[in-house]
Write a protein that holds these residues in place. Sequence first.
Motif, PDB file in Angstrom:
ATOM      1  N   UNK A   1       0.693  -1.161  -0.087  1.00 17.45           N
ATOM      2  CA  UNK A   1      -0.190  -0.292  -0.039  1.00 17.45           C
ATOM      3  C   UNK A   1       1.094   1.142   0.072  1.00 17.45           C
ATOM      4  N   UNK A   2       1.892   1.396   0.881  1.00 13.92           N
ATOM      5  CA  UNK A   2       2.627   2.375   0.521  1.00 13.92           C
ATOM      6  C   UNK A   2       3.367   2.852  -0.259  1.00 13.92           C
ATOM      7  N   UNK A   3       3.796   1.841  -0.792  1.00 12.36           N
ATOM      8  CA  UNK A   3       4.501   1.391  -2.050  1.00 12.36           C
ATOM      9  C   UNK A   3       3.926   2.112  -3.441  1.00 12.36           C
ATOM     10  N   UNK A   4       2.006   1.991  -3.575  1.00 14.75           N
ATOM     11  CA  UNK A   4       1.866   2.065  -4.324  1.00 14.75           C
ATOM     12  C   UNK A   4       1.560   3.469  -4.194  1.00 14.75           C
ATOM     13  N   UNK A   5       0.637   3.921  -3.157  1.00 15.44           N
ATOM     14  CA  UNK A   5       0.599   5.654  -3.137  1.00 15.44           C
ATOM     15  C   UNK A   5       1.915   6.302  -3.426  1.00 15.44           C
ATOM     16  N   UNK A   6       2.455   6.168  -2.799  1.00 19.65           N
ATOM     17  CA  UNK A   6       3.875   6.305  -2.688  1.00 19.65           C
ATOM     18  C   UNK A   6       4.587   6.810  -4.640  1.00 19.65           C
ATOM     19  N   UNK A   7       4.436   5.888  -5.507  1.00 20.90           N
ATOM     20  CA  UNK A   7       4.458   6.238  -7.206  1.00 20.90           C
ATOM     21  C   UNK A   7       3.231   6.603  -7.073  1.00 20.90           C
ATOM     22  N   UNK A   8       1.512   6.907  -6.649  1.00 23.43           N
ATOM     23  CA  UNK A   8       1.496   7.408  -7.663  1.00 23.43           C
ATOM     24  C   UNK A   8       1.576   8.937  -7.180  1.00 23.43           C
ATOM     25  N   UNK A   9       1.410   8.692  -6.062  1.00 23.22           N
ATOM     26  CA  UNK A   9       1.649  10.466  -5.352  1.00 23.22           C
ATOM     27  C   UNK A   9       3.277  11.172  -6.489  1.00 23.22           C
ATOM     28  N   UNK A  10       4.677  10.105  -6.961  1.00 20.19           N
ATOM     29  CA  UNK A  10       5.596  10.484  -8.249  1.00 20.19           C
ATOM     30  C   UNK A  10       4.373  10.855  -9.273  1.00 20.19           C
ATOM     31  N   UNK A  11       3.639   9.875  -9.981  1.00 24.61           N
ATOM     32  CA  UNK A  11       4.178  10.123 -11.281  1.00 24.61           C
ATOM     33  C   UNK A  11       2.212  11.091 -11.460  1.00 24.61           C
ATOM     34  N   UNK A  12       1.795  11.398 -10.490  1.00 24.15           N
ATOM     35  CA  UNK A  12       0.669  11.936 -10.462  1.00 24.15           C
ATOM     36  C   UNK A  12       0.704  13.580 -10.086  1.00 24.15           C
ATOM     37  N   UNK A  13       1.052  13.448  -9.530  1.00 25.39           N
ATOM     38  CA  UNK A  13       1.674  15.074  -8.924  1.00 25.39           C
ATOM     39  C   UNK A  13       0.543  15.141  -7.251  1.00 25.39           C
ATOM     40  N   UNK A  14       0.973  16.189  -6.384  1.00 26.70           N
ATOM     41  CA  UNK A  14       0.657  15.972  -5.152  1.00 26.70           C
ATOM     42  C   UNK A  14      -0.865  15.489  -5.223  1.00 26.70           C
ATOM     43  N   UNK A  15      -1.408  15.198  -4.228  1.00 30.43           N
ATOM     44  CA  UNK A  15      -2.823  14.237  -4.185  1.00 30.43           C
ATOM     45  C   UNK A  15      -2.906  14.580  -2.055  1.00 30.43           C
ATOM     46  N   UNK A  16      -4.171  14.258  -1.962  1.00 30.36           N
ATOM     47  CA  UNK A  16      -4.895  14.203  -0.714  1.00 30.36           C
ATOM     48  C   UNK A  16      -5.540  13.382  -0.046  1.00 30.36           C
ATOM     49  N   UNK A  17      -5.878  12.982   0.763  1.00 28.98           N
ATOM     50  CA  UNK A  17      -6.199  11.248   1.145  1.00 28.98           C
ATOM     51  C   UNK A  17      -7.097  11.062   0.499  1.00 28.98           C
ATOM     52  N   UNK A  18      -8.599  11.780   0.011  1.00 27.83           N
ATOM     53  CA  UNK A  18      -9.578  11.157  -0.532  1.00 27.83           C
ATOM     54  C   UNK A  18      -9.393  11.437  -1.962  1.00 27.83           C
ATOM     55  N   UNK A  19      -8.697  12.030  -2.017  1.00 29.12           N
ATOM     56  CA  UNK A  19      -8.461  11.590  -3.421  1.00 29.12           C
ATOM     57  C   UNK A  19      -7.519  10.146  -4.136  1.00 29.12           C
TER      58      UNK A  19
END
Length: 408
Positions: free
Chosen positions: A28-46
């Motif tokens: 889960x942590x790796x998934x979120x970190x990569x999503x933030x890297x590729x998709x840009x800053x994001x909120x918890x809800x998003x």
Amino acid sequence: MSRHLPTTVPPGGTPAQPWNRQRLRSNNEWLLLELLRTGGPSSRAQLARDTGLSKPTVSAALAALEQAGLAREAGRFVPERGRTAVLYEPDPTAGHVLGVDIGRAWLRVAVADLAGRIVARRDVPNKGRSANAVADAVVAAARETAAEAGLAATDIVHAVIGTPGVWDEQRRGVRYATSLPGWGRRGLFDRIAAGLETAITVGNDANLAALGEFTLGAGRGSRMFAYLLIGTGLGVGVLKDGELLSGAHGAAGEVGLVPLAPGTDGGSTGTIEQAVAADAVVRTALGLGMRGPLTAKQVFDAARAGDPLAVGAVEREAGQLAYAVAVLAAVLDPDLVVLGGGIGGSADLLLEPLERELHRLTPLRPKLAPSGLGEEAVLLGAVATALDTARPEVFERRSALADHGASL
């Protein structure tokens, strides 16, 4: 709108591993970190909407990433209605990488953070008179560049070294690096690694330039493209659907080694590399009557100014390059060929006569384009390649340290 999700398999993991709570949390942590890297800053809800994870799971994973120094707050989003949301992004300072471009004339070095931002850069003339001297100059330039960035040598997670020739892992050396005498000697890159005090990967300069060009330059969107690095030698990097084609022994695309047709007296006229490299441009210009001493750059500058002898030398260079492109077109059928390196930087003069000669030589005519990165291509490709290794390694290191600290 939901974003495309990166792989959920963490570094070092495989889908076949048995389930446990720790591995699920790491996923889960790796998934979120990569999503933030590729998709840009994001909120918890998003992030919860994009991943399908529950909000408590996302909150726990983000807290763990923050504790490990892998993610940080990136500001706040204030909607027209509803609550203000905290935005998160990967912390680019969690690690740094080193990219090196070793050429006969110049040594180029850059340090980048995990976001790929260059934080320190140095170009120094290559004055080494021996292979050991060049290796030591690389180490000195790298250490000075790291110090300029406020980093110790041990703060560099991974380094990628771009060099002429083909890397041979078994003998720990390069082959076919004719532009750097003595460069194929065993132990040379182990000497560099010891001086840098970090793990290194050695890559062919043209291959790294092709990766840089595909990621950031003229090669973006190409299905099959070849990058010609034309300078003191000739190197070729080939990518298919973004993946490097290296061949069984790392020598795919080395058309510079191909001999030219024999001369009228039956003797060899040398290889394609010898016919298109910078020295060949100078030889041709002198043979046509230009006065020396000359450099290839001076020949191209004179051609731009309209010197007919220089124009003739440039047209001869274009004809020889057309032969190299014709060989590539017949073997690989690329949809794009990019001209790079010191000679390729004069594509404004080369493209028209090259295309004309290519039409005469072969019915296979890939699109030709100048490099979008110029002489930065090898260095930027080295940095991008180092980041691919460093990001998962930093994740593993920092996650393990955070877990160990939490258990104390």
